[in-house]
Design a protein around this motif. Structure first.
Motif, PDB file in Angstrom:
ATOM      1  N   LEU A  14      30.260  22.916  83.862  1.00 22.11           N
ATOM      2  CA  LEU A  14      30.023  22.381  85.203  1.00 22.11           C
ATOM      3  C   LEU A  14      28.547  22.069  85.391  1.00 22.11           C
ATOM      4  O   LEU A  14      27.698  22.883  85.052  1.00 22.11           O
ATOM      5  CB  LEU A  14      30.441  23.428  86.237  1.00 22.11           C
ATOM      6  N   GLU A  56      33.468  18.609  89.305  1.00 25.15           N
ATOM      7  CA  GLU A  56      33.862  17.962  88.059  1.00 25.15           C
ATOM      8  C   GLU A  56      33.266  18.696  86.886  1.00 25.15           C
ATOM      9  O   GLU A  56      32.088  19.041  86.881  1.00 25.15           O
ATOM     10  CB  GLU A  56      33.381  16.513  88.063  1.00 25.15           C
ATOM     11  N   ARG A  58      33.036  19.090  82.463  1.00 24.38           N
ATOM     12  CA  ARG A  58      33.180  18.394  81.202  1.00 24.38           C
ATOM     13  C   ARG A  58      33.935  19.335  80.267  1.00 24.38           C
ATOM     14  O   ARG A  58      33.602  20.503  80.144  1.00 24.38           O
ATOM     15  CB  ARG A  58      31.783  18.121  80.658  1.00 24.38           C
TER      16      ARG A  58
END
Ligand code: ADP
Ligand code: KDG
Length: 319
Positions: free
Chosen positions: A16, A25, A27
């Motif tokens: 994060l 969001e 990764r």
């Protein structure tokens, strides 16, 4: 036979860019110190084998296909249907402060036992790479590390131990007690400067200061002690009395996690290529610099023809 055999836990990782929050969001990637090292080596053209256990689940399949895609040999990795693949979450809580959360207790990787490694050990390797993280996963993984170290030592392989202390997994005291009996089998010990007391803490008399700690490790049978100093670079001392130090490369810092594993891959690569001590430290610092200058633990690691890339002036566009 492989150039390097390594094993341990690789997890599904979510990274994060800020604190954990609903809708944040992240990764998605895979992370594990030992597989980071294996990927670094494979990208440089070495034959790296990773043996570890994953669950029979999507994260486990993602891990295996990612490692294979990177050219890491996984024929001795295993799938355990009775336990899940471990996971981790990394929050960049504020700019320069990262917090890690693990879901790895009772994971497939923590079920590792010496018998799981037998085929990989029988297949042979020039070098065995071990980390303190695997030792912290439980009694089975610790026993697997001990037996692998003894086997490799008896067969004349180079045994490299990266202390890799993880406070979220165990105390420095427990780590010291577990690592001490390994030292008689270790050829090269790699630690950051603040990790030296973790290994030497279990000696009857705790050595004071870095030089005394390294002396104690060399006296315990280690041939070479490599000390990482972050942005300062790294140093090494050999049992033959040699001393070497090489400064870090100057690069913009993006993400320091994984630098130690990259460094370790570079050092191993230098050993395999027969480089001088300074050459090994330079290659290790080069890989460490690639890791800090890119996001992710291993994603930015160089291929062999990219090793010289960081010598270009900052802001260079190759076209
Ligand atoms: P760890 O990540 O295991 O704590 P270090 O922080 O000491 O280890 O970093 C490992 C290596 O990565 C260093 O020895 C150095 O080669 C490289 N490195 C780390 N930080 C930097 C930096 N700011 N600039 C350039 N290289 C770095
Ligand atoms: O060195 C980077 C590792 O810390 C990361 O990839 C995950 O293996 C890991 C661990 O145990 O923290």
């Amino acid at each position: 036979a492989a150039d390097v055999l390594t094993f341990g836990e690789t997890m599904l990782a979510a990274q994060l860019p800020g604190p954990l929050a609903v809708g944040a969001e992240a990764r998605t990637t895979i992370a594990g110190a030992e597989s980071n090292v294996a990927i670094g080596l494979a990208r440089l053209g070495h034959r790296a084998a990773w043996a570890g256990l994953v669950g029979d689940d999507e994260p486990g399949r993602l891990i295996l296909r990612t490692l294979r895609g990177e050219g890491v040999e996984t024929s001795h990795a295993g799938v355990r249907p009775e336990a899940p693949t471990g996971g981790m979450l990394r929050e960049r809580r504020v700019a320069d402060l990262v917090r890690v959360h693990y879901w790895r207790r009772h994971s497939a990787a923590s079920l590792l036992a010496p018998a799981d490694l037998a085929p990989a050990l029988d297949a042979g390797a020039r070098t065995l790479h071990l980390t303190g993280i695997t030792c912290a996963l439980g009694p089975g993984p610790l026993e697997a590390v001990r037996e692998a170290a003894a086997h490799a030592h008896a067969h004349g392989w180079t045994v490299v131990l990266d202390v890799n202390h993880r406070q979220r997994l165990w105390t420095a005291e427990d780590a010291g007690k577990a690592l001490l009996p390994l030292l008689e089998h270790v050829t090269v010990l790699i630690a950051s400067d603040d990790e030296l007391p973790v290994v030497t803490g279990a000696f009857t008399e705790q050595p004071q200061g870095e030089d005394a700690a390294v002396d104690a490790l060399l006296a315990a049978g280690v041939r070479e002690v490599v000390v990482k100093r972050g942005g300062e670079g790294a140093a090494l001392r050999g049992r033959d009395g040699s001393r070497h130090a090489v400064p870090a490369l100057r690069v913009p810092v993006r993400d320091t996690v994984g630098a130690g594993d990259a460094f370790c891959a570079g050092y191993l690569s230098g050993l395999l290529d027969g480089l001088s001590p300074d050459g090994r430290l330079e290659r290790a610092n080069t890989l460490g610099a690639f890791a800090v200058a890119s996001d992710g633990d291993w994603e930015g690691l160089p291929r062999r023809d990219e090793l010289g890339l960081l010598a270009a002036a900052p802001g260079t566009t190759f076209r």
